[in-house]
Design a protein around this motif. Structure first.
Motif, mmCIF file in Angstrom:
data_model
loop_
_atom_site.group_PDB
_atom_site.id
_atom_site.type_symbol
_atom_site.label_atom_id
_atom_site.label_comp_id
_atom_site.label_asym_id
_atom_site.label_seq_id
_atom_site.Cartn_x
_atom_site.Cartn_y
_atom_site.Cartn_z
ATOM 1 N N UNK A 183 40.611 42.138 63.042
ATOM 2 C CA UNK A 183 41.330 41.465 62.156
ATOM 3 C C UNK A 183 42.294 40.744 63.018
ATOM 4 N N UNK A 184 42.698 39.834 61.965
ATOM 5 C CA UNK A 184 44.150 39.210 62.435
ATOM 6 C C UNK A 184 44.805 38.864 61.251
ATOM 7 N N UNK A 207 40.059 38.056 58.065
ATOM 8 C CA UNK A 207 41.135 38.160 57.537
ATOM 9 C C UNK A 207 41.339 39.449 56.494
ATOM 10 N N UNK A 208 42.578 39.638 55.966
ATOM 11 C CA UNK A 208 42.866 40.754 55.172
ATOM 12 C C UNK A 208 43.256 39.969 53.870
ATOM 13 N N UNK A 215 46.668 42.647 59.867
ATOM 14 C CA UNK A 215 45.433 42.665 59.009
ATOM 15 C C UNK A 215 44.564 44.332 59.293
ATOM 16 N N UNK A 216 45.525 44.865 59.817
ATOM 17 C CA UNK A 216 44.805 46.488 60.460
ATOM 18 C C UNK A 216 44.565 46.957 59.156
ATOM 19 N N UNK A 269 37.912 39.695 52.512
ATOM 20 C CA UNK A 269 38.029 38.475 51.256
ATOM 21 C C UNK A 269 36.510 38.745 50.618
ATOM 22 N N UNK A 270 36.607 38.286 49.310
ATOM 23 C CA UNK A 270 35.219 38.405 48.494
ATOM 24 C C UNK A 270 34.459 37.432 49.325
ATOM 25 N N UNK A 271 34.626 36.383 50.042
ATOM 26 C CA UNK A 271 33.642 35.659 50.896
ATOM 27 C C UNK A 271 32.540 36.569 51.673
#
Ligand SMILES: Cc1cc2nc3c(=O)[nH]c(=O)nc-3n(C[C@H](O)[C@H](O)[C@H](O)COP(=O)(O)O)c2cc1C
Length: 145
Positions: free
Chosen positions: A92-93, A54-55, A100-101, A61-63
C-alpha cells in the motif's frame, strides 16, 4: 521490477477495466461485463498476484472490492477459479505518515477468505508523493514488515 527478475508478469491498472457496480439483477439480465471477463481470465491464467492498493478510510477502495466481487462469479466461459490456491503479496501507499498500512489488514483477510495464500511480508510506502524521484525510482521511505 518483476520482469527484471525474470518473472513473467502482467501489469494491470483497474482504471483500464471499467465496469458497473456489482448488481445481481444486472448479472441475471446481461451476464458478466466484458472487462470483468477479461480480468477473470487474467486471474485464472496467473499463479500469483501482487496487489498494490491505496487506503480509503482504513480499508480497500470500492473499486478493488467491486472487481474482486465480479470476477468471483461464474461466467459463460465457466472459468470458475480465479483465486483459490494462488499466492499473493500485498502493498500500500498513501500521502500520509501511515503509508496505508491499515488497508493491508482487511486486504489480507479478504483474499485469505477467498483461499489465497497471502505471504506474511508486506510493504507500505508513506509520504508517497515525495517518495519517488522524477524517474519513478527509488523509494526514499519504505515500511516493510
Ligand atoms: C474516500 C477517501 C478515503 C481516504 N482514506 C484514507 C485513509 O484512511 N488513509 C490514508 O492514508 N489515506 C486516505 N485517503 C487518501 C488517499 O491515500 C489518497 O487520496 C490517494 O491518493 C488515493 O489514491 P487513488 O487516487 O489511487 O485512489 C483517502 C482518500 C479518499 C478519497
Amino acid at each position: 521490477m518483476a520482469e527484471e527478475k525474470g518473472i513473467d508478469a502482467t501489469f494491470v491498472d483497474l482504471r483500464d477495466y471499467p465496469m458497473p457496480l456489482y448488481d445481481g439483477d444486472l448479472e441475471d439480465e446481461q451476464g458478466m461485463p466484458e472487462n470483468a471477463k477479461k480480468l477473470k481470465k487474467l486471474f485464472v491464467e496467473h499463479d500469483g498476484f501482487f496487489i498494490v492498493s491505496p487506503e480509503y478510510n482504513s480499508s480497500y477502495p470500492p473499486l478493488l472490492k467491486n472487481v474482486v466481487d465480479w470476477i468471483s462469479r461464474s461466467d459463460s466461459e465457466d472459468l470458475v477459479e480465479p483465486y483459490k490456491g494462488k499466492t499473493m503479496a500485498i502493498a500500500a501507499s498513501s500521502p500520509g505518515g501511515l503509508g496505508g498500512m491499515r488497508v493491508l489488514v482487511p486486504l489480507r483477510m479478504l483474499f485469505g477468505n477467498l483461499g489465497v495464500h497471502v505471504v506474511p511480508s508486506q510493504v507500505s510506502v508513506n509520504f508517497v508523493t515525495k517518495a519517488f524521484d522524477e524517474n519513478g525510482m527509488p523509494p526514499l521511505i519504505i515500511n516493510a514488515t
